[in-house]
Write an enzyme that holds these catalytic residues in place. Structure first.
Site, short mmCIF file in Angstrom:
data_model
loop_
_atom_site.label_atom_id
_atom_site.label_comp_id
_atom_site.label_asym_id
_atom_site.label_seq_id
_atom_site.Cartn_x
_atom_site.Cartn_y
_atom_site.Cartn_z
N ASN A 282 0.88 -1.17 0.00
CA ASN A 282 0.00 0.00 0.00
C ASN A 282 0.92 1.22 0.00
OD1 ASN A 282 -1.81 2.04 0.49
ND2 ASN A 282 -2.29 1.41 2.59
N TRP A 283 1.10 1.79 -1.16
CA TRP A 283 2.05 2.91 -1.28
C TRP A 283 1.50 4.21 -0.71
CZ3 TRP A 283 4.33 2.32 -6.96
CH2 TRP A 283 5.20 1.21 -6.96
N LYS A 284 0.21 4.24 -0.41
CA LYS A 284 -0.42 5.47 0.10
C LYS A 284 -0.12 6.64 -0.85
CE LYS A 284 -0.26 3.45 4.67
NZ LYS A 284 -0.17 3.61 6.11
N HIS B 17 -9.59 1.54 4.56
CA HIS B 17 -8.34 1.69 5.28
C HIS B 17 -8.54 2.66 6.44
CE1 HIS B 17 -4.24 2.88 6.25
NE2 HIS B 17 -3.88 1.72 5.74
N GLU C 231 -6.92 5.05 7.47
CA GLU C 231 -6.71 6.47 7.12
C GLU C 231 -7.94 7.03 6.41
OE1 GLU C 231 -2.94 5.83 5.22
OE2 GLU C 231 -2.09 5.37 7.19
N GLU D 152 -5.66 -4.44 10.67
CA GLU D 152 -4.62 -3.45 10.90
C GLU D 152 -4.94 -2.67 12.18
OE1 GLU D 152 -2.53 -2.38 6.91
OE2 GLU D 152 -4.27 -1.10 7.16
N GLY E 249 2.34 2.63 10.83
CA GLY E 249 3.32 3.69 10.66
C GLY E 249 3.98 4.14 11.95
N SER F 159 3.21 -1.72 10.48
CA SER F 159 4.66 -1.80 10.72
C SER F 159 5.27 -3.17 10.39
CB SER F 159 4.99 -1.41 12.16
OG SER F 159 4.60 -0.06 12.40
N GLY G 5 2.73 -0.91 4.35
CA GLY G 5 2.80 0.51 3.97
C GLY G 5 4.25 0.93 3.79
N GLY G 6 4.79 1.57 4.82
CA GLY G 6 6.14 2.14 4.76
C GLY G 6 7.20 1.24 4.16
P1 PGA Z 1 2.67 0.59 7.69
O1 PGA Z 1 1.21 0.79 7.05
O2 PGA Z 1 3.23 -0.70 7.15
O3 PGA Z 1 3.46 1.78 7.25
O4 PGA Z 1 2.48 0.53 9.17
C1 PGA Z 1 0.35 -0.29 6.84
C2 PGA Z 1 -0.96 0.19 6.25
O5 PGA Z 1 -1.45 1.24 6.68
O6 PGA Z 1 -1.53 -0.45 5.34
#
Ligand code: PGA
Length: 254
Positions: A9-11, A96, A98, A168, A174, A214, A235-236
């Site tokens: 998930n590159w956001k 998600h 976010e 999640e 993050g 994470s 994500g990250g």
């Molecule tokens: P993260 O994000 O790996 O940066 O914690 C995961 C996500 O929000 O899908």
């Protein structure tokens, strides 16, 4: 046996130019890897280029990070499932945290999106997870139940198995703080129990449940070895091709 599914998930990261060089090294890194489903969900602006580069690849599927529930019309700023299908997008991340927290998405809205995605042949990756406050209050299973029942309302059992659930915990996204393998396994087992209530045990057993929050090369293998953890939503750590390929390899024990 559920095939593991590792999704990036590159956001709101990665330009088209960055996407091109990422894919070049990522493809080389995972060339010898088999038996795991890989999904990359870039921002909308990079989907067309990634689609062209992937050329219908069976190894790497294209995902989107969101979509609207109508096919077209006066919805300024939104993207429709038909637009995603035209670019051979196979998966769509829905709900998600976010989207829920920053953009106010509710289970009812996510539910509409899930129905439309399924009707259009897109596989939803439905995200659920509790906040730190909710976990500290001992409410995590209640929250998961509410989010699952709300976002999957009215979805028939035969369609449930094509949905991917991403657990999640919001406090782990993050933050560098991930759930312990035991905490994650407990939550995943609960998700599967709710899925069995919504559909039936056989269907629930087919659903892949990803862990997200994470995930990195150093902790992926132990998380992915838990019986109910069938993949990761990253994500990250997915923004760097080598690191993401290490997570993919952890899913097949290489
Ligand atoms: P993260 O994000 O790996 O940066 O914690 C995961 C996500 O929000 O899908």
């Amino acid at each position: 046996m559920r095939k593991k599914i590792i999704a990036a998930n590159w956001k709101m990261n990665m330009t088209v130019a960055e996407t091109v060089s990422y894919l070049e090294s990522f493809r080389t890194n995972v060339e010898a890897v088999n038996g795991v489903e890989i999904v990359i969900a870039p921002p909308f602006t990079a989907i067309a280029k990634l689609s062209e580069l992937l050329g219908g690849s069976q190894k790497i599927s294209l995902g989107a990070q969101n979509m609207y529930f109508e096919m077209s019309g006066a919805f300024t700023g939104e993207i429709s499932p038909a637009m995603l299908r035209e670019l051979f997008v196979r998966f769509v991340i829905l709900g998600h945290s976010e989207r829920r927290q920053i953009f106010g998405e509710t289970d009812a809205l996510i539910n509409k999106k899930v129905h439309t995605a399924l009707a259009c042949g897109l596989k939803p990756i439905v995200c659920v997870g509790e906040t730190l406050e909710e976990r500290d209050a001992g409410r995590e299973t209640e929250i998961l139940t509410t989010q699952l029942r709300g976002s999957l309302a009215g979805v028939p059992a035969e369609k449930i198995s094509s949905i991917v659930i991403a657990y999640e915990p919001v406090w782990a996204i993050g933050t560098g703080r991930n759930a312990t393998p035991e905490q994650a396994q407990d939550a995943h087992a609960h998700v599967r129990k709710v899925l069995a209530e919504i559909s039936d045990a056989e269907t629930a057993n087919k659903v892949r449940i990803q862990y997200g929050g994470s995930v990195k090369p150093a902790n992926a293998a132990v998380l992915l070895s838990q019986p109910d953890i069938d993949g990761a939503l990253v994500g990250g750590a997915s923004l760097e091709a080598h690191g993401f390929s290490e997570i993919v390899k952890a899913a097949v024990g290489k």
